[in-house]
Scaffold this motif. Structure first.
Motif, short mmCIF file in Angstrom:
data_model
loop_
_atom_site.label_atom_id
_atom_site.label_comp_id
_atom_site.label_asym_id
_atom_site.label_seq_id
_atom_site.Cartn_x
_atom_site.Cartn_y
_atom_site.Cartn_z
N ARG A 1 0.84 -1.21 0.00
CA ARG A 1 0.00 0.00 0.00
C ARG A 1 0.87 1.25 0.00
O ARG A 1 0.63 2.20 -0.75
CB ARG A 1 -0.92 0.03 1.21
CG ARG A 1 -1.80 1.29 1.22
CD ARG A 1 -2.69 1.43 2.45
NE ARG A 1 -3.60 0.32 2.58
CZ ARG A 1 -3.62 -0.52 3.63
NH1 ARG A 1 -2.79 -0.34 4.65
NH2 ARG A 1 -4.48 -1.49 3.69
N ASP A 2 1.91 1.26 0.84
CA ASP A 2 2.82 2.41 0.91
C ASP A 2 3.49 2.65 -0.44
O ASP A 2 3.56 3.79 -0.91
CB ASP A 2 3.86 2.18 2.00
CG ASP A 2 4.81 3.35 2.15
OD1 ASP A 2 4.32 4.47 2.40
OD2 ASP A 2 6.03 3.16 2.00
N GLN A 3 3.97 1.58 -1.07
CA GLN A 3 4.63 1.73 -2.38
C GLN A 3 3.64 2.22 -3.43
O GLN A 3 3.98 3.04 -4.29
CB GLN A 3 5.26 0.40 -2.81
CG GLN A 3 6.41 -0.06 -1.94
CD GLN A 3 7.53 0.95 -1.91
OE1 GLN A 3 8.01 1.40 -2.94
NE2 GLN A 3 7.97 1.32 -0.71
N ARG A 4 2.43 1.72 -3.38
CA ARG A 4 1.40 2.15 -4.34
C ARG A 4 1.08 3.63 -4.15
O ARG A 4 0.97 4.38 -5.12
CB ARG A 4 0.13 1.29 -4.15
CG ARG A 4 -1.00 1.68 -5.10
CD ARG A 4 -2.21 0.79 -4.92
NE ARG A 4 -2.76 0.78 -3.58
CZ ARG A 4 -3.51 1.76 -3.06
NH1 ARG A 4 -3.79 2.83 -3.76
NH2 ARG A 4 -3.99 1.63 -1.83
N GLN A 5 0.95 4.05 -2.92
CA GLN A 5 0.66 5.45 -2.64
C GLN A 5 1.81 6.36 -3.05
O GLN A 5 1.60 7.44 -3.59
CB GLN A 5 0.30 5.65 -1.17
CG GLN A 5 -1.05 5.04 -0.83
CD GLN A 5 -1.35 5.00 0.65
OE1 GLN A 5 -0.46 5.11 1.49
NE2 GLN A 5 -2.62 4.83 0.99
N ARG A 6 3.04 5.89 -2.84
CA ARG A 6 4.20 6.67 -3.28
C ARG A 6 4.24 6.80 -4.79
O ARG A 6 4.68 7.82 -5.32
CB ARG A 6 5.50 6.01 -2.81
CG ARG A 6 5.77 6.16 -1.36
CD ARG A 6 7.05 5.50 -0.98
NE ARG A 6 7.25 5.57 0.45
CZ ARG A 6 8.40 5.43 1.04
NH1 ARG A 6 9.48 5.19 0.32
NH2 ARG A 6 8.50 5.51 2.33
N ALA A 7 3.80 5.75 -5.47
CA ALA A 7 3.76 5.78 -6.94
C ALA A 7 2.56 6.58 -7.45
O ALA A 7 2.43 6.79 -8.66
CB ALA A 7 3.72 4.36 -7.49
N LYS A 8 1.71 6.99 -6.52
CA LYS A 8 0.51 7.78 -6.85
C LYS A 8 -0.39 7.07 -7.84
O LYS A 8 -0.84 7.67 -8.83
CB LYS A 8 0.92 9.16 -7.36
CG LYS A 8 1.63 9.99 -6.31
CD LYS A 8 1.94 11.38 -6.81
CE LYS A 8 2.41 12.23 -5.66
NZ LYS A 8 3.77 12.52 -5.57
N ILE A 9 -0.64 5.78 -7.57
CA ILE A 9 -1.60 5.04 -8.39
C ILE A 9 -2.67 4.44 -7.48
O ILE A 9 -2.41 4.11 -6.33
CB ILE A 9 -0.94 3.95 -9.27
CG1 ILE A 9 -0.24 2.89 -8.43
CG2 ILE A 9 0.03 4.55 -10.27
CD1 ILE A 9 0.29 1.72 -9.24
N SER A 10 -3.84 4.33 -8.01
CA SER A 10 -4.96 3.78 -7.24
C SER A 10 -4.88 2.25 -7.20
O SER A 10 -4.14 1.63 -7.98
CB SER A 10 -6.29 4.20 -7.87
OG SER A 10 -6.46 3.53 -9.11
N GLN B 1 -5.89 0.97 -10.55
CA GLN B 1 -4.82 1.08 -11.55
C GLN B 1 -3.78 -0.02 -11.37
O GLN B 1 -3.32 -0.61 -12.34
CB GLN B 1 -4.15 2.46 -11.48
CG GLN B 1 -5.01 3.59 -11.96
CD GLN B 1 -4.41 4.95 -11.63
OE1 GLN B 1 -3.87 5.16 -10.54
NE2 GLN B 1 -4.49 5.87 -12.58
#
Length: 137
Positions: free
Chosen positions: A14-23, A26
């Motif tokens: 989740r942290d990596q996804r949020q850092r990548a700014k993707i839902s 996505q």
């Protein structure tokens, strides 16, 4: 593996996804994993396999190895150099590009280590092999 590892891999993803700014949706699209299953992984309800982690890593453009370590599948290696850490953390590079850069970097390090070993001990302040000193006048 402990139960806390399952939760921590989900939190890490989740942290990596949020850092990548993707839902989540996505990530599901680019990784080929269903949105509900990804949600369950992130919430710590499901334990992803190595194959699923690899798909997630590709979708996030991060190292699958980082996910394997976080999930407890692999043992953590010795600490990266700043260069290695920067390459692994780069969100723009593909996994293949990162691997090529790491291979080149490692080959240069081994070459220089061999040159230093062959040259023997150097005096303090001596130049590293392959460097050129220019005198300013």
């Amino acid at each position: 593996m402990t139960g806390s590892k399952v939760g921590s891999i989900g939190e890490y993803i989740r942290d990596q996804r949020q850092r990548a700014k993707i839902s989540l949706r996505q990530l599901a699209d680019v990784s080929g994993i269903s949105n509900p299953y990804l949600s369950q992984i992130e919430r710590g309800l499901r334990k992803p396999s190595a194959e699923i982690l690899q798909q997630i890593a590709k979708g996030l453009r991060i190292s699958a190895e980082a996910l394997y370590v976080q999930a407890g599948i692999l043992e953590e290696r010795e600490a990266d150099t700043d260069v290695q850490a920067a390459i692994r953390a780069d969100l723009i590079l593909t996994e293949r590009q990162k691997q090529v850069l790491m291979d080149i970097y490692e080959s240069f390090r081994k070459e220089n280590e061999a040159a230093v070993a062959a040259a023997g001990p150097q005096a303090p302040g001596a130049d590293a092999p392959g460097t050129t000193v220019q005198n300013e006048t």
